[in-house]
Design a protein around this motif. Structure first.
Motif, PDB file in Angstrom:
ATOM      1  N   PHE A  43      46.041 104.877  21.750  1.00  0.00           N
ATOM      2  CA  PHE A  43      46.168 103.980  22.890  1.00  0.00           C
ATOM      3  C   PHE A  43      44.941 103.066  22.910  1.00  0.00           C
ATOM      4  O   PHE A  43      43.826 103.538  23.083  1.00  0.00           O
ATOM      5  N   VAL A  44      45.172 101.758  22.727  1.00  0.00           N
ATOM      6  CA  VAL A  44      44.084 100.783  22.867  1.00  0.00           C
ATOM      7  C   VAL A  44      44.315 100.035  24.169  1.00  0.00           C
ATOM      8  O   VAL A  44      45.373  99.420  24.363  1.00  0.00           O
ATOM      9  N   ASN A  45      43.339 100.126  25.074  1.00  0.00           N
ATOM     10  CA  ASN A  45      43.550  99.517  26.385  1.00  0.00           C
ATOM     11  C   ASN A  45      43.083  98.055  26.380  1.00  0.00           C
ATOM     12  O   ASN A  45      42.625  97.519  25.359  1.00  0.00           O
ATOM     13  N   VAL A  46      43.214  97.412  27.540  1.00  0.00           N
ATOM     14  CA  VAL A  46      42.997  95.965  27.637  1.00  0.00           C
ATOM     15  C   VAL A  46      41.544  95.542  27.411  1.00  0.00           C
ATOM     16  O   VAL A  46      41.281  94.363  27.193  1.00  0.00           O
ATOM     17  N   ARG A  47      40.608  96.479  27.488  1.00  0.00           N
ATOM     18  CA  ARG A  47      39.220  96.153  27.163  1.00  0.00           C
ATOM     19  C   ARG A  47      38.838  96.621  25.757  1.00  0.00           C
ATOM     20  O   ARG A  47      37.663  96.669  25.405  1.00  0.00           O
TER      21      ARG A  47
ATOM     22  N   HIS B 133      48.272  93.460  16.765  1.00  0.00           N
ATOM     23  CA  HIS B 133      47.813  93.291  18.157  1.00  0.00           C
ATOM     24  C   HIS B 133      46.304  93.473  18.143  1.00  0.00           C
ATOM     25  O   HIS B 133      45.799  94.465  17.621  1.00  0.00           O
ATOM     26  N   ASN B 134      45.577  92.539  18.724  1.00  0.00           N
ATOM     27  CA  ASN B 134      44.127  92.495  18.569  1.00  0.00           C
ATOM     28  C   ASN B 134      43.442  92.371  19.927  1.00  0.00           C
ATOM     29  O   ASN B 134      43.944  91.694  20.820  1.00  0.00           O
ATOM     30  N   THR B 135      42.321  93.034  20.076  1.00  0.00           N
ATOM     31  CA  THR B 135      41.587  92.994  21.342  1.00  0.00           C
ATOM     32  C   THR B 135      40.089  93.062  21.079  1.00  0.00           C
ATOM     33  O   THR B 135      39.643  93.860  20.252  1.00  0.00           O
ATOM     34  N   ASP B 136      39.317  92.237  21.783  1.00  0.00           N
ATOM     35  CA  ASP B 136      37.871  92.402  21.779  1.00  0.00           C
ATOM     36  C   ASP B 136      37.513  93.715  22.473  1.00  0.00           C
ATOM     37  O   ASP B 136      38.082  94.035  23.526  1.00  0.00           O
ATOM     38  N   THR B 137      36.575  94.441  21.910  1.00  0.00           N
ATOM     39  CA  THR B 137      36.077  95.643  22.580  1.00  0.00           C
ATOM     40  C   THR B 137      34.904  95.246  23.461  1.00  0.00           C
ATOM     41  O   THR B 137      33.894  94.715  22.983  1.00  0.00           O
ATOM     42  N   MET B 138      35.070  95.477  24.752  1.00  0.00           N
ATOM     43  CA  MET B 138      34.083  95.049  25.743  1.00  0.00           C
ATOM     44  C   MET B 138      33.286  96.234  26.272  1.00  0.00           C
ATOM     45  O   MET B 138      33.714  97.381  26.174  1.00  0.00           O
ATOM     46  N   GLU B 139      32.148  95.922  26.844  1.00  0.00           N
ATOM     47  CA  GLU B 139      31.309  96.952  27.455  1.00  0.00           C
ATOM     48  C   GLU B 139      31.986  97.513  28.706  1.00  0.00           C
ATOM     49  O   GLU B 139      32.844  96.859  29.309  1.00  0.00           O
ATOM     50  N   ILE B 140      31.574  98.705  29.104  1.00  0.00           N
ATOM     51  CA  ILE B 140      31.970  99.230  30.410  1.00  0.00           C
ATOM     52  C   ILE B 140      31.220  98.430  31.469  1.00  0.00           C
ATOM     53  O   ILE B 140      29.988  98.340  31.419  1.00  0.00           O
TER      54      ILE B 140
END
Lengths: 151, 151
Positions: A43-47, B133-140
């Motif tokens: 599961f890769v979430n929106v962040r 499907h691609n997403t930037d990994t962001m900080e908490i």
């Protein structure tokens, strides 16, 4: 060839899965939500945070549904489904959400929309998500190559 | 059962595909990039924009590589691969990018990292991406349920 493969998708089973995920979300029942995924699902979430396995999917979502998603409501719409191999379906599900607290890549409490890719395994008429990747759909920024040439 | 299935992945074919995507990106050759995808591939980018088919994948990326990605360099790292059905593999690829102009969900020119899910079809020793499907990994974020309880 492509249309022959597309015909093999069990649209009814995918529709049931979409409905189940939506109902689980809106009743904030994360045990039920996680049961839509295989035990070893990704599961890769929106962040861009990557969770692995049904247990982690349940645990992280439960924390969010006790907090930022406590009063959220989500609507899902199955946008496309197709079989990419024997018993393996890729579905693209569009969603909209209201009632959430600040969250998502844009850190907003405004209504959000997004697109969610599911890789689904069909077994004995039951569909389970084996890999899931979700992203908020954002506007084209004012300064962006596509802003000048929206095609 | 799971490990038996995992053994069936042609790791070499996936490694070749990862290398090909990386080289195509870094030489800004979007014809070569798009050739890594099936003709009818789905592509959801980091802002949740859904492109359909190899032609659109090439066209949108070509525009970006003439502008915001003109001098970008990307490194890919295959993080996990597994077979989810006969001849269908899901790969999770981590990436890092430098040298780009302002872009991504956070609208930044700072170095970016992310995670990219590929659904891959293996045919005759060749691997092609059928859904991406691609997403930037962001900080908490400072105010976030996981900031208080990072688990």
């Amino acid at each position: 060839m492509a249309s022959t493969i597309a015909m093999a998708v069990d649209e009814q089973a995918v529709a049931v899965l979409v409905s189940e995920v939506e109902q689980a979300w809106n009743t904030h029942d994360m045990r039920r939500f996680a049961a839509c995924f295989t035990e070893d699902a990704d599961f890769v979430n929106v962040r861009g945070w990557w969770w692995r396995g049904r247990d982690e999917i349940e645990r992280k979502h439960a924390l969010f549904h006790e907090t930022i998603f406590r009063d959220s409501r989500m609507r899902l719409e199955r946008a496309a489904t197709r079989e990419v191999g024997s018993g393996v379906v890729v579905a693209h599900v569009k969603w909209s959400m209201v009632g959430h607290e600040v969250g998502g890549p844009e850190q907003t409490a405004e209504p959000r929309v997004g697109i969610w890719s599911w890789v689904i395994r069909e077994r004995d008429g039951r569909s389970e998500i084996v890999a899931s990747h979700n992203t908020d759909t954002m506007e084209i920024p004012p300064v962006h190559p596509l802003a000048a040439r929206p095609s």
